[in-house]
Structures are given as structure tokens and as C-alpha cells.
Motif scaffolding. Sequence first.
Motif, PDB file in Angstrom:
ATOM      1  N   ASP A 185       0.891  -1.186  -0.143  1.00 41.27           N
ATOM      2  CA  ASP A 185       0.033   0.058  -0.133  1.00 41.27           C
ATOM      3  C   ASP A 185       0.832   1.147  -0.209  1.00 41.27           C
ATOM      4  N   LEU A 186       1.979   1.228   0.884  1.00 40.53           N
ATOM      5  CA  LEU A 186       2.714   2.472   0.822  1.00 40.53           C
ATOM      6  C   LEU A 186       3.526   2.675  -0.464  1.00 40.53           C
ATOM      7  N   THR A 187       3.883   1.637  -1.126  1.00 38.74           N
ATOM      8  CA  THR A 187       4.470   1.564  -2.477  1.00 38.74           C
ATOM      9  C   THR A 187       3.508   2.302  -3.472  1.00 38.74           C
ATOM     10  N   PHE A 188       2.248   1.954  -3.329  1.00 43.42           N
ATOM     11  CA  PHE A 188       1.266   2.422  -4.398  1.00 43.42           C
ATOM     12  C   PHE A 188       0.993   4.134  -4.111  1.00 43.42           C
ATOM     13  N   ARG A 189       1.059   4.352  -2.995  1.00 45.83           N
ATOM     14  CA  ARG A 189       0.956   5.966  -2.619  1.00 45.83           C
ATOM     15  C   ARG A 189       2.075   6.463  -2.920  1.00 45.83           C
ATOM     16  N   LEU A 190       3.463   5.962  -2.754  1.00 45.47           N
ATOM     17  CA  LEU A 190       4.889   6.549  -3.238  1.00 45.47           C
ATOM     18  C   LEU A 190       4.658   6.952  -4.746  1.00 45.47           C
ATOM     19  N   TRP A 191       4.127   6.109  -5.410  1.00 40.66           N
ATOM     20  CA  TRP A 191       3.932   6.144  -7.035  1.00 40.66           C
ATOM     21  C   TRP A 191       2.795   7.030  -7.259  1.00 40.66           C
ATOM     22  N   GLU A 192       1.814   7.194  -6.510  1.00 40.89           N
ATOM     23  CA  GLU A 192       0.798   8.140  -6.706  1.00 40.89           C
ATOM     24  C   GLU A 192       1.111   9.703  -6.453  1.00 40.89           C
ATOM     25  N   ASN A 193       2.272   9.680  -5.582  1.00 40.18           N
ATOM     26  CA  ASN A 193       2.834  11.128  -5.190  1.00 40.18           C
ATOM     27  C   ASN A 193       4.186  11.299  -6.169  1.00 40.18           C
ATOM     28  N   ASP A 194       4.418  10.417  -7.496  1.00 42.12           N
ATOM     29  CA  ASP A 194       5.477  10.549  -8.285  1.00 42.12           C
ATOM     30  C   ASP A 194       6.800  10.328  -7.569  1.00 42.12           C
ATOM     31  N   PHE A 195       6.992   9.563  -6.502  1.00 44.30           N
ATOM     32  CA  PHE A 195       8.163   9.216  -6.052  1.00 44.30           C
ATOM     33  C   PHE A 195       8.475   7.804  -6.713  1.00 44.30           C
ATOM     34  N   GLU A 196       9.841   7.758  -7.053  1.00 41.95           N
ATOM     35  CA  GLU A 196      10.325   6.426  -7.571  1.00 41.95           C
ATOM     36  C   GLU A 196      10.756   5.501  -6.709  1.00 41.95           C
ATOM     37  N   THR A 197      10.866   4.323  -6.990  1.00 44.78           N
ATOM     38  CA  THR A 197      11.119   3.081  -6.097  1.00 44.78           C
ATOM     39  C   THR A 197      12.225   2.312  -6.867  1.00 44.78           C
ATOM     40  N   GLN A 198      13.195   1.459  -6.190  1.00 42.50           N
ATOM     41  CA  GLN A 198      14.127   0.788  -6.996  1.00 42.50           C
ATOM     42  C   GLN A 198      14.674  -0.566  -6.069  1.00 42.50           C
TER      43      GLN A 198
END
Length: 317
Positions: A185-198
Motif C-alpha cells: 500500500d505504501l508503495t502504491f501511494r509513493l507512486w501516486e505522489n510521483d516518488f520512484e522506487t528501486q
Amino acid sequence: MSLQFSIIVPVYNRPQEIDELLQSLTKQDFQDGFEVLVVEDGSEDSSEEIVKKYTSELNLNYFYKENSGAGASRNYGMERASGNYFIILDSDVIVPVEYLSEVKKALEENYTDAFGGPDAAHPNFTALQKAINYSMTSVLTTGGIRGKKKSVGKFQPRSFNLGLSQIAFSKTKGFNKLKVGEDIDLTFRLWENDFETQLITKAFVYHKRRSTIKQFFKQTFAFGTARPVLNKMYPETAKLTYWFPSLFIIGIDIAIIAVFFGYWQLLAFYGIYFTCIFLDSLIQNKNLQVALLSVVTTLTQFYGYGLGFLESRLLKK
């Protein structure tokens, strides 16, 4: 940016685990310094005395709070951290000596506001722990669709080994109140706020996981129940592959029934599959007991996740 790491570790009734983790943190080859925040989540079996052993070796802070779950405890630690980049670790992991150095190197080369790292089996782990690790990470099992591999798409960090910038935490408010799947859930909200993951492949941890087949089944069952909830919250993230474990176990049941009617071909397919599991685990672990147990843990994983998914998808509103 200048990275200042704060390591957040929630713990609940596991003083022995936190002992091993803190000991591994004292051996880091990292030269820049870092802080560690241990958040005791209302434990009856306190870790405070264990933590005190390491106060002379680590920049260490211990907090005790009422029980509210791992997600809220991680948020509690991040709210009190002084660094600008938080690293979330489960209490049942051990970190290699180069862990923080690899994180820093990767973020300096390709900065993202969140990252995740893989897990591995330590040579000292039991045969069952190594088998569970195999089942949870192998591309031949559901490990291949859990977001570990880059080929699955954008990487979804898991909370046992996760990094999050202070900026991203402030924007997303961290973990929500979900008991399972809160990291996704946190990952999805990060993406919604234009933060990238790796995925930082070299920032792995040794993850002890659950110690019995029953506990492993309960864990994977919980994972399965969480996925339909997340799919409902974020419909655009739903994938047909999430049905695979459920279809797999339904297929096994049909194959067994079909044998009584003289049709053995489908069961033979499953026999070939589990033979591949055995051989692949044997090659990777070089241990006959681990390879045999890998068949058991893989079957447990499929039934746990698959039944949990079906119950959540079909029986819960």
C-alpha cells in the motif's frame, strides 16, 4: 544530497532476534555514522536489556509504546528519527557488513526516494529456514511474481528491508493501519505522489522468517488475504498473475480426483514441476534435506497464499 541514515526496527516479543540484528549492525564497514531506533511494540518479553548491551557501540535509541502493530511502530520511529533517509528492517534479519555501504553507493549513483533489497539464507540457518527462503524467492514459485525481479515491472519494496526518504515519509505519512500488505500500500501511494522506487540487489539481508511449517502457512495465508483488499483499493494494480496460486492448488485437487477416473496426465505435470523445484533447490543449496523441504514449503506456500486469496476474494465483502 548528503545521506544521513536512521535505521528503524520494530520488535514484538523477540529479544533474541534483535540481539542478532544489533550485533550485525556493529560490524558495518560504513564510515559515515548512522543511528538505530528500536521501537518495542508493547512486548511482554522486553528487548530493553538486550538493547542496552549495544549502546556503547551504536548510536542507539530505545522506545517502548503500546501495541499497535508493525506499521504504526515504524511510523513512530520515523517521526523521532534525526536522519534524512530511513531504513526499515524487521527484527528477524541479519545485515551483511557491507549493507549500508551498498545502499549509499546505489543511492548516490541512482537516487530514489524509496528502495527495497532482497533477502538471502545465511549459512547458519536451519534446513527449514533455507527451504522457506527458497520458496519465497525462487522464480519457479510465487517468489517470481512478488515484485522481487525487475522483470515484473516497477519494483515493490517489502518492509523487512525497505528504505524511505524523510521527504517521502512526510508526503505519504508512512504506513497505514493495514495489518498485512501495508508495505505494498505504501508503495502504491509513493507512486501516486510521483516518488520512484528501486531494487538494490546488493543491499540484501539474511532473513530468518518463520520457523515452522504451520507458521509459514499462516504467514502466506495472510499475504493471500491482503492482495484482493489491495486490488480493491488500487484497481489499476490488479493482475491476473495474482490468481495463479489459487488456480495452481485448484488444479492439484482436480488432478488428484482425475486419477480415480484413470486420468493421470495432469498429476504427472505437477510431479514434473515439483521435481524441478527439488532439483533447482538442490543445485542452489547443495543440500538434499533443504531440497526435499523446498518441495514441502513450496506446496505450503501455494496452499497458504491460494486459499487466503480465494477466501478474501470470494467470501469477504
